[in-house]
Scaffold this motif. Structure first.
Motif, PDB file in Angstrom:
ATOM      1  N   GLU A  39      -2.790  11.277  -0.478  1.00 52.53           N
ATOM      2  CA  GLU A  39      -4.151  11.515  -0.019  1.00 52.53           C
ATOM      3  C   GLU A  39      -5.154  10.507  -0.564  1.00 52.53           C
ATOM      4  N   ASP A  40      -4.885   9.909  -1.739  1.00 53.17           N
ATOM      5  CA  ASP A  40      -5.891   9.023  -2.322  1.00 53.17           C
ATOM      6  C   ASP A  40      -5.805   7.620  -1.740  1.00 53.17           C
ATOM      7  N   LEU A  41      -6.931   6.949  -1.689  1.00 52.24           N
ATOM      8  CA  LEU A  41      -7.064   5.647  -1.045  1.00 52.24           C
ATOM      9  C   LEU A  41      -6.163   4.598  -1.664  1.00 52.24           C
ATOM     10  N   GLU A  42      -6.085   4.549  -2.987  1.00 49.33           N
ATOM     11  CA  GLU A  42      -5.275   3.521  -3.654  1.00 49.33           C
ATOM     12  C   GLU A  42      -3.809   3.647  -3.265  1.00 49.33           C
ATOM     13  N   ALA A  43      -3.290   4.861  -3.268  1.00 45.45           N
ATOM     14  CA  ALA A  43      -1.887   5.072  -2.916  1.00 45.45           C
ATOM     15  C   ALA A  43      -1.632   4.715  -1.451  1.00 45.45           C
ATOM     16  N   GLN A  44      -2.575   5.049  -0.567  1.00 45.67           N
ATOM     17  CA  GLN A  44      -2.437   4.685   0.843  1.00 45.67           C
ATOM     18  C   GLN A  44      -2.448   3.172   1.022  1.00 45.67           C
ATOM     19  N   THR A  45      -3.337   2.510   0.285  1.00 41.81           N
ATOM     20  CA  THR A  45      -3.422   1.050   0.352  1.00 41.81           C
ATOM     21  C   THR A  45      -2.127   0.411  -0.113  1.00 41.81           C
ATOM     22  N   ARG A  46      -1.561   0.916  -1.211  1.00 42.67           N
ATOM     23  CA  ARG A  46      -0.315   0.364  -1.722  1.00 42.67           C
ATOM     24  C   ARG A  46       0.846   0.616  -0.768  1.00 42.67           C
ATOM     25  N   ALA A  47       0.830   1.767  -0.100  1.00 42.83           N
ATOM     26  CA  ALA A  47       1.879   2.047   0.884  1.00 42.83           C
ATOM     27  C   ALA A  47       1.808   1.058   2.046  1.00 42.83           C
ATOM     28  N   LEU A  48       0.588   0.782   2.530  1.00 39.97           N
ATOM     29  CA  LEU A  48       0.423  -0.179   3.617  1.00 39.97           C
ATOM     30  C   LEU A  48       0.791  -1.590   3.170  1.00 39.97           C
ATOM     31  N   GLU A  49       0.462  -1.926   1.935  1.00 36.87           N
ATOM     32  CA  GLU A  49       0.840  -3.227   1.388  1.00 36.87           C
ATOM     33  C   GLU A  49       2.355  -3.395   1.412  1.00 36.87           C
ATOM     34  N   LYS A  61      13.804   4.729  -9.578  1.00 37.24           N
ATOM     35  CA  LYS A  61      13.266   5.840  -8.778  1.00 37.24           C
ATOM     36  C   LYS A  61      14.188   6.132  -7.587  1.00 37.24           C
ATOM     37  N   GLU A  62      14.069   7.310  -7.054  1.00 39.37           N
ATOM     38  CA  GLU A  62      14.796   7.646  -5.826  1.00 39.37           C
ATOM     39  C   GLU A  62      14.135   6.990  -4.623  1.00 39.37           C
ATOM     40  N   TRP A  63      12.792   6.956  -4.630  1.00 36.72           N
ATOM     41  CA  TRP A  63      12.036   6.499  -3.475  1.00 36.72           C
ATOM     42  C   TRP A  63      11.020   5.433  -3.898  1.00 36.72           C
ATOM     43  N   LEU A  64      10.649   4.579  -2.955  1.00 33.91           N
ATOM     44  CA  LEU A  64       9.841   3.407  -3.280  1.00 33.91           C
ATOM     45  C   LEU A  64       8.508   3.736  -3.944  1.00 33.91           C
ATOM     46  N   MET A  65       7.814   4.754  -3.431  1.00 32.62           N
ATOM     47  CA  MET A  65       6.493   5.097  -3.946  1.00 32.62           C
ATOM     48  C   MET A  65       6.544   6.197  -5.002  1.00 32.62           C
ATOM     49  N   GLY A  66       7.720   6.508  -5.460  1.00 33.37           N
ATOM     50  CA  GLY A  66       7.898   7.625  -6.390  1.00 33.37           C
ATOM     51  C   GLY A  66       8.333   8.855  -5.631  1.00 33.37           C
ATOM     52  N   GLY A  67       7.419   9.409  -4.827  1.00 34.25           N
ATOM     53  CA  GLY A  67       7.762  10.485  -3.910  1.00 34.25           C
ATOM     54  C   GLY A  67       8.126   9.912  -2.545  1.00 34.25           C
ATOM     55  N   TYR A  68       8.885  10.657  -1.772  1.00 37.55           N
ATOM     56  CA  TYR A  68       9.299  10.207  -0.441  1.00 37.55           C
ATOM     57  C   TYR A  68       8.064   9.961   0.425  1.00 37.55           C
ATOM     58  N   SER A  69       8.049   8.835   1.160  1.00 38.16           N
ATOM     59  CA  SER A  69       6.858   8.454   1.921  1.00 38.16           C
ATOM     60  C   SER A  69       7.233   7.637   3.152  1.00 38.16           C
ATOM     61  N   ILE A  70       6.214   7.184   3.872  1.00 33.82           N
ATOM     62  CA  ILE A  70       6.436   6.339   5.057  1.00 33.82           C
ATOM     63  C   ILE A  70       7.142   5.036   4.694  1.00 33.82           C
ATOM     64  N   ALA A  71       7.127   4.655   3.426  1.00 43.44           N
ATOM     65  CA  ALA A  71       7.797   3.411   3.017  1.00 43.44           C
ATOM     66  C   ALA A  71       9.312   3.527   3.089  1.00 43.44           C
ATOM     67  N   ASP A  72       9.845   4.708   2.884  1.00 43.57           N
ATOM     68  CA  ASP A  72      11.293   4.852   2.778  1.00 43.57           C
ATOM     69  C   ASP A  72      12.028   4.748   4.113  1.00 43.57           C
ATOM     70  N   PRO A  73      11.586   5.385   5.201  1.00 44.71           N
ATOM     71  CA  PRO A  73      12.217   5.125   6.484  1.00 44.71           C
ATOM     72  C   PRO A  73      12.093   3.660   6.911  1.00 44.71           C
ATOM     73  N   THR A  74      11.044   2.993   6.436  1.00 41.80           N
ATOM     74  CA  THR A  74      10.868   1.581   6.754  1.00 41.80           C
ATOM     75  C   THR A  74      11.926   0.740   6.043  1.00 41.80           C
ATOM     76  N   LEU A  75      12.108   0.976   4.761  1.00 40.82           N
ATOM     77  CA  LEU A  75      13.176   0.280   4.048  1.00 40.82           C
ATOM     78  C   LEU A  75      14.533   0.638   4.643  1.00 40.82           C
ATOM     79  N   PHE A  76      14.688   1.869   5.111  1.00 37.80           N
ATOM     80  CA  PHE A  76      15.969   2.302   5.666  1.00 37.80           C
ATOM     81  C   PHE A  76      16.374   1.461   6.875  1.00 37.80           C
ATOM     82  N   TYR A  77      15.436   1.123   7.747  1.00 37.89           N
ATOM     83  CA  TYR A  77      15.860   0.325   8.900  1.00 37.89           C
ATOM     84  C   TYR A  77      16.311  -1.062   8.471  1.00 37.89           C
ATOM     85  N   LEU A  78      15.748  -1.568   7.371  1.00 36.20           N
ATOM     86  CA  LEU A  78      16.188  -2.865   6.859  1.00 36.20           C
ATOM     87  C   LEU A  78      17.576  -2.769   6.234  1.00 36.20           C
TER      88      LEU A  78
END
Length: 203
Positions: free
Chosen positions: A85-95, A150-167
């Motif tokens: 929910e916080d802006l910094e975490a969203q920004t890092r996910a998009l990065e 970590k289990e997942w890129l952002m710590g908790g499971y997020s939109i980043a993980d299905p993205t890494l999965f396709y790679l």
């Protein structure tokens, strides 16, 4: 109901997984690249870019770029917990998404998967493929470092993980080496019910 246009063995699987994680109703529509359906009037009327993935939302509006779809799904369905929910975490996910899509995918895997798209010369195709593999190797090393223990890129499971999965799925498909951390990540993704459902749907 949302409509999701995809093609097998493309980055579409990342969005497919997100849709399954969210659990909202949607219709999955295959675009047959071998039959060049991406150039058909039917599909171009939905997405003039002729690209997948393409998402038609409940109100009929269309989203056409991977990062935009991932971000919207995370924001529109907060109960799924795919985007903080916080802006910094969203920004890092998009990065992180932009690095995976714009660098590892576009500057790496594109040259490994479709070198003939850029040149008819076999020697030049081999050079492009070698360059792509170098970009992937550097990108995978960076992503493995971000993942760490970590289990997942952002710590908790997020939109980043299905993205890494396709790679990582492409890496398995094309026998591209992966760091052990990413290979273990891929296996964790394969164990998720949403991933299993998405893979079953695309055949």
């Amino acid at each position: 109901m949302m409509k999701f246009f995809y093609a097998p063995n493309t980055c579409s699987i990342g969005i497919h997984v997100m849709l399954e994680e969210i659990g909202a109703p949607y219709e999955s529509i295959k675009v047959d690249f071998l039959a060049k359906e991406q150039f058909s009037e039917r599909f171009r009327s939905v997405n003039p870019k002729g690209k997948v993935p393409t998402l038609v939302r409940d109100d009929g509006s269309v989203l056409t770029e991977y990062q935009a779809m991932a971000f919207w799904l995370g924001r529109a369905f907060p109960e799924a917990g795919l985007l903080a929910e916080d802006l910094e975490a969203q920004t890092r996910a998009l990065e992180l998404l932009d690095f995976m899509v714009a660098t590892v995918h576009m500057r790496g895997f594109t040259f490994v998967l479709v070198p003939k798209k850029f040149t008819p010369t076999e020697a030049a195709q081999q050079e492009l493929t070698a360059h792509g593999r170098e970009v992937i190797a550097a990108g995978f090393d960076r992503l493995a470092g971000i993942l760490g223990e970590k289990e997942w890129l952002m710590g908790g499971y997020s939109i980043a993980d299905p993205t890494l999965f396709y790679l990582t799925a492409w890496a398995r498909l094309k026998d591209v080496p992966m760091p052990d951390a990413l290979a273990a990540f891929h296996d964790r993704m394969l164990a998720r019910p949403a991933v299993q459902r998405a893979l079953k749907m695309v055949g």
